[in-house]
Motif scaffolding. Sequence first.
Motif, PDB file in Angstrom:
ATOM      1  N   TYR A  21     -67.584  68.580  93.436  1.00 31.59           N
ATOM      2  CA  TYR A  21     -66.906  68.252  92.187  1.00 31.59           C
ATOM      3  C   TYR A  21     -66.175  66.929  92.360  1.00 31.59           C
ATOM      4  O   TYR A  21     -65.882  66.503  93.480  1.00 31.59           O
ATOM      5  CB  TYR A  21     -65.885  69.347  91.818  1.00 31.59           C
ATOM      6  N   SER A  22     -65.852  66.287  91.251  1.00 29.75           N
ATOM      7  CA  SER A  22     -65.118  65.026  91.322  1.00 29.75           C
ATOM      8  C   SER A  22     -63.698  65.290  91.819  1.00 29.75           C
ATOM      9  O   SER A  22     -63.149  66.392  91.640  1.00 29.75           O
ATOM     10  CB  SER A  22     -65.062  64.349  89.950  1.00 29.75           C
ATOM     11  N   ASP A  23     -63.098  64.275  92.418  1.00 29.23           N
ATOM     12  CA  ASP A  23     -61.725  64.398  92.906  1.00 29.23           C
ATOM     13  C   ASP A  23     -60.768  64.720  91.770  1.00 29.23           C
ATOM     14  O   ASP A  23     -59.826  65.507  91.940  1.00 29.23           O
ATOM     15  CB  ASP A  23     -61.287  63.098  93.601  1.00 29.23           C
ATOM     16  N   ASN A  24     -60.988  64.114  90.588  1.00 30.42           N
ATOM     17  CA  ASN A  24     -60.113  64.365  89.446  1.00 30.42           C
ATOM     18  C   ASN A  24     -60.169  65.818  89.002  1.00 30.42           C
ATOM     19  O   ASN A  24     -59.144  66.429  88.692  1.00 30.42           O
ATOM     20  CB  ASN A  24     -60.506  63.459  88.270  1.00 30.42           C
ATOM     21  N   THR A  25     -61.384  66.397  88.991  1.00 27.49           N
ATOM     22  CA  THR A  25     -61.543  67.798  88.593  1.00 27.49           C
ATOM     23  C   THR A  25     -60.816  68.718  89.565  1.00 27.49           C
ATOM     24  O   THR A  25     -60.070  69.614  89.157  1.00 27.49           O
ATOM     25  CB  THR A  25     -63.033  68.174  88.540  1.00 27.49           C
ATOM     26  N   LEU A  26     -61.018  68.491  90.850  1.00 29.38           N
ATOM     27  CA  LEU A  26     -60.379  69.340  91.864  1.00 29.38           C
ATOM     28  C   LEU A  26     -58.864  69.197  91.844  1.00 29.38           C
ATOM     29  O   LEU A  26     -58.136  70.184  91.969  1.00 29.38           O
ATOM     30  CB  LEU A  26     -60.921  68.996  93.256  1.00 29.38           C
ATOM     31  N   ARG A  27     -58.395  67.965  91.673  1.00 28.11           N
ATOM     32  CA  ARG A  27     -56.954  67.735  91.636  1.00 28.11           C
ATOM     33  C   ARG A  27     -56.320  68.446  90.440  1.00 28.11           C
ATOM     34  O   ARG A  27     -55.247  69.041  90.546  1.00 28.11           O
ATOM     35  CB  ARG A  27     -56.695  66.234  91.581  1.00 28.11           C
ATOM     36  N   GLY A  28     -57.010  68.397  89.282  1.00 28.90           N
ATOM     37  CA  GLY A  28     -56.494  69.070  88.094  1.00 28.90           C
ATOM     38  C   GLY A  28     -56.452  70.575  88.257  1.00 28.90           C
ATOM     39  O   GLY A  28     -55.444  71.224  87.933  1.00 28.90           O
ATOM     40  N   TYR A  29     -57.535  71.157  88.768  1.00 24.27           N
ATOM     41  CA  TYR A  29     -57.580  72.605  89.007  1.00 24.27           C
ATOM     42  C   TYR A  29     -56.511  73.027  90.009  1.00 24.27           C
ATOM     43  O   TYR A  29     -55.845  74.053  89.836  1.00 24.27           O
ATOM     44  CB  TYR A  29     -58.953  73.010  89.541  1.00 24.27           C
ATOM     45  N   GLN A  30     -56.368  72.240  91.056  1.00 30.88           N
ATOM     46  CA  GLN A  30     -55.410  72.576  92.106  1.00 30.88           C
ATOM     47  C   GLN A  30     -53.981  72.582  91.568  1.00 30.88           C
ATOM     48  O   GLN A  30     -53.194  73.493  91.850  1.00 30.88           O
ATOM     49  CB  GLN A  30     -55.538  71.566  93.258  1.00 30.88           C
ATOM     50  N   ASN A  31     -53.657  71.576  90.774  1.00 28.96           N
ATOM     51  CA  ASN A  31     -52.322  71.502  90.193  1.00 28.96           C
ATOM     52  C   ASN A  31     -52.070  72.663  89.240  1.00 28.96           C
ATOM     53  O   ASN A  31     -51.010  73.302  89.278  1.00 28.96           O
ATOM     54  CB  ASN A  31     -52.162  70.167  89.456  1.00 28.96           C
ATOM     55  N   ASP A  32     -53.055  72.979  88.390  1.00 26.63           N
ATOM     56  CA  ASP A  32     -52.899  74.084  87.439  1.00 26.63           C
ATOM     57  C   ASP A  32     -52.779  75.428  88.156  1.00 26.63           C
ATOM     58  O   ASP A  32     -52.002  76.297  87.744  1.00 26.63           O
ATOM     59  CB  ASP A  32     -54.093  74.125  86.482  1.00 26.63           C
ATOM     60  N   LEU A  33     -53.544  75.592  89.209  1.00 25.15           N
ATOM     61  CA  LEU A  33     -53.505  76.854  89.946  1.00 25.15           C
ATOM     62  C   LEU A  33     -52.144  77.062  90.615  1.00 25.15           C
ATOM     63  O   LEU A  33     -51.637  78.183  90.682  1.00 25.15           O
ATOM     64  CB  LEU A  33     -54.617  76.893  90.998  1.00 25.15           C
ATOM     65  N   LYS A  34     -51.538  75.983  91.084  1.00 21.61           N
ATOM     66  CA  LYS A  34     -50.231  76.101  91.730  1.00 21.61           C
ATOM     67  C   LYS A  34     -49.158  76.534  90.730  1.00 21.61           C
ATOM     68  O   LYS A  34     -48.202  77.220  91.098  1.00 21.61           O
ATOM     69  CB  LYS A  34     -49.858  74.777  92.403  1.00 21.61           C
ATOM     70  N   HIS A  35     -49.313  76.151  89.465  1.00 21.85           N
ATOM     71  CA  HIS A  35     -48.385  76.630  88.431  1.00 21.85           C
ATOM     72  C   HIS A  35     -48.496  78.145  88.294  1.00 21.85           C
ATOM     73  O   HIS A  35     -47.480  78.850  88.228  1.00 21.85           O
ATOM     74  CB  HIS A  35     -48.709  75.968  87.086  1.00 21.85           C
ATOM     75  N   PHE A  36     -49.735  78.653  88.253  1.00 17.34           N
ATOM     76  CA  PHE A  36     -49.940  80.094  88.121  1.00 17.34           C
ATOM     77  C   PHE A  36     -49.466  80.829  89.368  1.00 17.34           C
ATOM     78  O   PHE A  36     -48.827  81.881  89.271  1.00 17.34           O
ATOM     79  CB  PHE A  36     -51.420  80.386  87.866  1.00 17.34           C
ATOM     80  N   GLN A  37     -49.754  80.266  90.523  1.00 17.11           N
ATOM     81  CA  GLN A  37     -49.346  80.904  91.783  1.00 17.11           C
ATOM     82  C   GLN A  37     -47.818  81.017  91.868  1.00 17.11           C
ATOM     83  O   GLN A  37     -47.267  82.056  92.256  1.00 17.11           O
ATOM     84  CB  GLN A  37     -49.901  80.089  92.959  1.00 17.11           C
ATOM     85  N   ALA A  38     -47.111  79.953  91.474  1.00 19.07           N
ATOM     86  CA  ALA A  38     -45.646  79.973  91.516  1.00 19.07           C
ATOM     87  C   ALA A  38     -45.101  80.999  90.521  1.00 19.07           C
ATOM     88  O   ALA A  38     -44.123  81.711  90.809  1.00 19.07           O
ATOM     89  CB  ALA A  38     -45.100  78.589  91.196  1.00 19.07           C
ATOM     90  N   TRP A  39     -45.735  81.086  89.355  1.00 14.52           N
ATOM     91  CA  TRP A  39     -45.315  82.062  88.341  1.00 14.52           C
ATOM     92  C   TRP A  39     -45.493  83.474  88.878  1.00 14.52           C
ATOM     93  O   TRP A  39     -44.623  84.329  88.721  1.00 14.52           O
ATOM     94  CB  TRP A  39     -46.147  81.852  87.077  1.00 14.52           C
ATOM     95  N   CYS A  40     -46.618  83.747  89.516  1.00 11.93           N
ATOM     96  CA  CYS A  40     -46.866  85.078  90.091  1.00 11.93           C
ATOM     97  C   CYS A  40     -45.880  85.387  91.210  1.00 11.93           C
ATOM     98  O   CYS A  40     -45.350  86.514  91.293  1.00 11.93           O
ATOM     99  CB  CYS A  40     -48.297  85.157  90.625  1.00 11.93           C
ATOM    100  N   ASP A  41     -45.621  84.407  92.085  1.00 12.69           N
ATOM    101  CA  ASP A  41     -44.686  84.627  93.188  1.00 12.69           C
ATOM    102  C   ASP A  41     -43.301  85.006  92.684  1.00 12.69           C
ATOM    103  O   ASP A  41     -42.622  85.864  93.260  1.00 12.69           O
ATOM    104  CB  ASP A  41     -44.591  83.371  94.054  1.00 12.69           C
ATOM    105  N   SER A  42     -42.878  84.364  91.596  1.00 11.22           N
ATOM    106  CA  SER A  42     -41.543  84.626  91.061  1.00 11.22           C
ATOM    107  C   SER A  42     -41.427  86.030  90.481  1.00 11.22           C
ATOM    108  O   SER A  42     -40.323  86.534  90.277  1.00 11.22           O
ATOM    109  CB  SER A  42     -41.186  83.591  89.992  1.00 11.22           C
ATOM    110  N   ARG A  43     -42.577  86.660  90.252  1.00 13.54           N
ATOM    111  CA  ARG A  43     -42.594  88.007  89.682  1.00 13.54           C
ATOM    112  C   ARG A  43     -43.209  89.027  90.641  1.00 13.54           C
ATOM    113  O   ARG A  43     -43.484  90.157  90.259  1.00 13.54           O
ATOM    114  CB  ARG A  43     -43.372  87.994  88.352  1.00 13.54           C
ATOM    115  N   GLN A  44     -43.431  88.586  91.867  1.00 17.09           N
ATOM    116  CA  GLN A  44     -43.997  89.436  92.918  1.00 17.09           C
ATOM    117  C   GLN A  44     -45.335  90.036  92.496  1.00 17.09           C
ATOM    118  O   GLN A  44     -45.604  91.218  92.691  1.00 17.09           O
ATOM    119  CB  GLN A  44     -43.005  90.537  93.323  1.00 17.09           C
ATOM    120  N   LEU A  45     -46.174  89.172  91.921  1.00 17.38           N
ATOM    121  CA  LEU A  45     -47.514  89.565  91.504  1.00 17.38           C
ATOM    122  C   LEU A  45     -48.552  88.841  92.354  1.00 17.38           C
ATOM    123  O   LEU A  45     -48.306  87.741  92.846  1.00 17.38           O
ATOM    124  CB  LEU A  45     -47.744  89.209  90.026  1.00 17.38           C
ATOM    125  N   ASP A  46     -49.705  89.465  92.532  1.00 16.53           N
ATOM    126  CA  ASP A  46     -50.801  88.820  93.265  1.00 16.53           C
ATOM    127  C   ASP A  46     -51.459  87.768  92.368  1.00 16.53           C
ATOM    128  O   ASP A  46     -51.712  88.008  91.193  1.00 16.53           O
ATOM    129  CB  ASP A  46     -51.852  89.856  93.678  1.00 16.53           C
TER     130      ASP A  46
END
Length: 311
Positions: A21-46
């Motif tokens: 995949y292009s670097d831009n695509t991966l960078r965008g997905y990675q950034n968006d996923l970290k938002h979801f991961q942080a949200w889940c961590d704050s609520r003790q969700l997988d």
Amino acid sequence: MNGITNHQRIDALFARCEGAYSDNTLRGYQNDLKHFQAWCDSRQLDWLPAEPAAIAAFVDEQAQHKAIATIKHRVDAIKFAHRMADLPPPTENSTVYLSLRRARRARPRRPRQSAGLTSVLLEKIVAACPDTLSGLRDAALLSVGYDTLCRSHELAAMQIEHLNEDRTRIRIPISKSDPFGEGRTAYLSGATTKRLGAWLSAASLSKGPLFRGLHTRKLSDRHLATSSIRRLIKFAATRARMDAEVVRSLSGHSMRVGAAQDMMIAGSDMIGIMHAGGWKSHAVLSRYVENASAERMHVRRWAGLREVSAG
């Protein structure tokens, strides 16, 4: 998980995708996923694997302050992560589907369209570019962007080697809609060829990045960043004393939008415009040219009525 942090898990997940995949695509997905991961961590969700109910709750909360396009990108990133981890995508569940429907209905606004930098506006802005190194670069970049209908990241990636010998054509090797690098050839006008020549001569460039940054009047050897291109366009429009509202509405896509609108008004068919700009989706292009198309229709309408009245 064996002392591995969540960010390390995400980095490892995306590392195996490099080159596919292009670097831009991966960078965008990675950034968006970290938002979801942080949200889940704050609520003790997988977050991987994630439950559909958790994703739906994330969407409902995001809908309170985020645009629907941003929310959809983040759901796409969650889906991508599960696919790359060889897990069934929870985003296909009806619970998630309904949460996205709620978000769309709650925020029904259409995506904001960048203002089109048409040929009339382009000439005004280019005429105001000073005869300096930065001014010559700005004039060349704006002209190339208009002629090629390129996105800002495509302009940023251009190499001098992509130009043909007389600088009347340039090869666009890869784009957002061409992830496998089939490429396309774009044609440059005589005015653009002249502006390119003036820029390359003043900068003493013969190879490498076509458009570069300038720091304290010193020429960089690296590609101009896409964010710099957006700022450059707005600064050039401000320098041309354009209305503040117009300046605010300009973006790195404005030359692409304006050129497509001009082609529509000039009578080019949709297939021709799609080919010129490398579009794959008729629907996406339609949003770009709808205003120009409507204007053209009404001009013909009034002209037709005048002919009937005259007869």
